[in-house]
Design a protein around this motif. Structure first.
Motif, PDB file in Angstrom:
ATOM      1  N   PHE A 196      -1.378-129.205  12.852  1.00  0.00           N
ATOM      2  CA  PHE A 196      -2.807-128.909  12.544  1.00  0.00           C
ATOM      3  C   PHE A 196      -2.499-128.628  10.975  1.00  0.00           C
ATOM      4  N   GLY A 197      -1.556-129.428  10.035  1.00  0.00           N
ATOM      5  CA  GLY A 197      -2.037-129.353   8.838  1.00  0.00           C
ATOM      6  C   GLY A 197      -0.305-128.665   8.245  1.00  0.00           C
ATOM      7  N   PHE A 198       0.387-128.373   8.953  1.00  0.00           N
ATOM      8  CA  PHE A 198       1.381-127.502   8.392  1.00  0.00           C
ATOM      9  C   PHE A 198       3.409-128.476   8.316  1.00  0.00           C
ATOM     10  N   GLY A 199       2.800-130.122   8.451  1.00  0.00           N
ATOM     11  CA  GLY A 199       3.790-130.875   8.866  1.00  0.00           C
ATOM     12  C   GLY A 199       3.982-131.097   7.345  1.00  0.00           C
ATOM     13  N   SER A 200       4.155-130.720   5.913  1.00  0.00           N
ATOM     14  CA  SER A 200       4.399-130.970   4.925  1.00  0.00           C
ATOM     15  C   SER A 200       4.241-129.447   3.629  1.00  0.00           C
ATOM     16  N   MET A 201       5.068-128.139   5.123  1.00  0.00           N
ATOM     17  CA  MET A 201       5.320-127.363   4.056  1.00  0.00           C
ATOM     18  C   MET A 201       6.451-127.701   3.789  1.00  0.00           C
ATOM     19  N   THR A 202       6.455-126.804   2.029  1.00  0.00           N
ATOM     20  CA  THR A 202       8.150-127.162   1.515  1.00  0.00           C
ATOM     21  C   THR A 202       8.522-125.905   1.732  1.00  0.00           C
ATOM     22  N   MET A 203       9.832-126.212   2.027  1.00  0.00           N
ATOM     23  CA  MET A 203      11.057-125.094   1.941  1.00  0.00           C
ATOM     24  C   MET A 203      11.555-124.905   0.580  1.00  0.00           C
ATOM     25  N   PRO A 204      11.205-123.088   0.149  1.00  0.00           N
ATOM     26  CA  PRO A 204      11.607-122.394  -0.528  1.00  0.00           C
ATOM     27  C   PRO A 204      12.904-122.418  -1.249  1.00  0.00           C
ATOM     28  N   SER A 205      13.103-123.120  -2.619  1.00  0.00           N
ATOM     29  CA  SER A 205      14.249-123.211  -3.253  1.00  0.00           C
ATOM     30  C   SER A 205      15.396-122.233  -2.460  1.00  0.00           C
ATOM     31  N   MET A 206      16.330-123.480  -2.414  1.00  0.00           N
ATOM     32  CA  MET A 206      17.710-122.149  -1.595  1.00  0.00           C
ATOM     33  C   MET A 206      18.419-122.617  -2.485  1.00  0.00           C
ATOM     34  N   LEU A 207      19.828-122.168  -2.967  1.00  0.00           N
ATOM     35  CA  LEU A 207      21.033-122.559  -3.775  1.00  0.00           C
ATOM     36  C   LEU A 207      22.206-121.560  -3.815  1.00  0.00           C
ATOM     37  N   SER A 208      23.645-121.814  -3.533  1.00  0.00           N
ATOM     38  CA  SER A 208      24.596-121.192  -4.155  1.00  0.00           C
ATOM     39  C   SER A 208      25.395-121.537  -5.321  1.00  0.00           C
ATOM     40  N   THR A 209      25.954-120.275  -6.179  1.00  0.00           N
ATOM     41  CA  THR A 209      26.606-121.085  -7.513  1.00  0.00           C
ATOM     42  C   THR A 209      28.127-120.259  -6.791  1.00  0.00           C
ATOM     43  N   VAL A 210      28.869-120.699  -7.249  1.00  0.00           N
ATOM     44  CA  VAL A 210      30.565-120.604  -7.295  1.00  0.00           C
ATOM     45  C   VAL A 210      31.172-120.540  -8.669  1.00  0.00           C
TER      46      VAL A 210
ATOM     47  N   ASN B 186      13.162-131.155  -2.005  1.00  0.00           N
ATOM     48  CA  ASN B 186      12.630-132.071  -1.648  1.00  0.00           C
ATOM     49  C   ASN B 186      12.852-131.742  -0.070  1.00  0.00           C
ATOM     50  N   MET B 187      12.880-130.322   0.311  1.00  0.00           N
ATOM     51  CA  MET B 187      12.828-129.901   1.786  1.00  0.00           C
ATOM     52  C   MET B 187      11.894-129.734   2.136  1.00  0.00           C
ATOM     53  N   THR B 188      10.937-130.005   4.075  1.00  0.00           N
ATOM     54  CA  THR B 188      10.410-129.630   4.482  1.00  0.00           C
ATOM     55  C   THR B 188      10.526-129.329   5.767  1.00  0.00           C
ATOM     56  N   TYR B 189      10.027-128.432   6.219  1.00  0.00           N
ATOM     57  CA  TYR B 189      10.015-127.783   7.630  1.00  0.00           C
ATOM     58  C   TYR B 189       9.327-128.895   8.498  1.00  0.00           C
ATOM     59  N   GLN B 190      10.948-128.565   9.754  1.00  0.00           N
ATOM     60  CA  GLN B 190       9.744-129.754  10.521  1.00  0.00           C
ATOM     61  C   GLN B 190       9.615-128.928  11.532  1.00  0.00           C
ATOM     62  N   PHE B 191       8.244-128.925  12.132  1.00  0.00           N
ATOM     63  CA  PHE B 191       7.430-128.176  12.919  1.00  0.00           C
ATOM     64  C   PHE B 191       7.292-129.224  14.000  1.00  0.00           C
ATOM     65  N   PHE B 192       7.075-128.584  15.209  1.00  0.00           N
ATOM     66  CA  PHE B 192       7.041-129.303  16.824  1.00  0.00           C
ATOM     67  C   PHE B 192       5.179-129.549  16.653  1.00  0.00           C
TER      68      PHE B 192
END
Length: 197
Positions: free
Chosen positions: A173-187, A162-168
């Protein structure tokens, strides 16, 4: 003057767009580093899912713990309360260590400043990260053996949700809710413990 006004408006929007997309790339890199740090801390810390310690089978001492023998335990925060799937009771102190590193264990999303000799947590690499965005998952992937003194050896994945980019500027212009792609790290889990490795 009309042409200049049109051209300057377009150039101004283009410049602000470059600034925002550069900041978005910074956020993506910071989030990637945060999950890497979180996974490393999770591999050397007490498990967030307290049921993990006794989750592996014990019927045949010394036999391998096969993949899928327990879990998965997915631990998250929701509305200020932590929980884990598969009845894995939630260890808030262990989660705080992954989120905040060696800084104080507080009951909110605060990210205390580091002092000398303290390891940073996820929030130090990605400012603005909230506990509700972090998922810590423990999975049996065929490592370790039954009745191992240190407990089972899970594979640990730390991911963001549930991460979205924070734009200034582009938010207007409608990009305020652009979802950040899924990212993970496995060890691979190590000897999970609360003291320094």
């Amino acid at each position: 003057m009309v042409e200049m006004a049109i051209a300057m408006s377009l150039l101004f929007m283009l410049t602000l767009g470059f600034v925002d997309f550069g900041y978005a790339f910074f956020q993506w890199n910071a989030a990637t580093k945060a999950v890497q740090v979180g996974a490393r801390l999770a591999s050397v810390s007490d498990p967030v899912a307290t049921a993990l310690t006794n989750a592996a089978p014990t019927t045949t001492p010394g036999a391998p713990v096969i993949a899928g023998a327990y879990g998965p335990f997915a631990c998250t925060y929701s509305g200020g309360t932590g929980s884990c799937s598969n009845s894995g009771n939630f260890n808030a102190t262990a989660f705080s260590r992954i989120f905040r590193g060696d800084t104080a264990n507080t009951a909110n999303d605060a990210c205390p400043a580091l002092t000398a000799n303290q390891r940073p947590g996820m929030c130090h690499f990605f400012p603005g990260l909230k506990r509700n965005n972090v998922v810590v998952t423990y999975v049996a992937t065929g490592l370790g053996y039954q009745t191992r003194l240190g407990g089972p050896v899970p594979t640990i994945t730390v991911s963001l949700q549930n991460m979205t980019y924070q734009f200034f500027f582009l938010g207007a212009f409608g990009f305020g809710s652009m979802t950040m792609p899924s990212m993970l790290s496995t060890v691979t889990g190590e000897d999970l413990k609360s003291t320094s490795p």
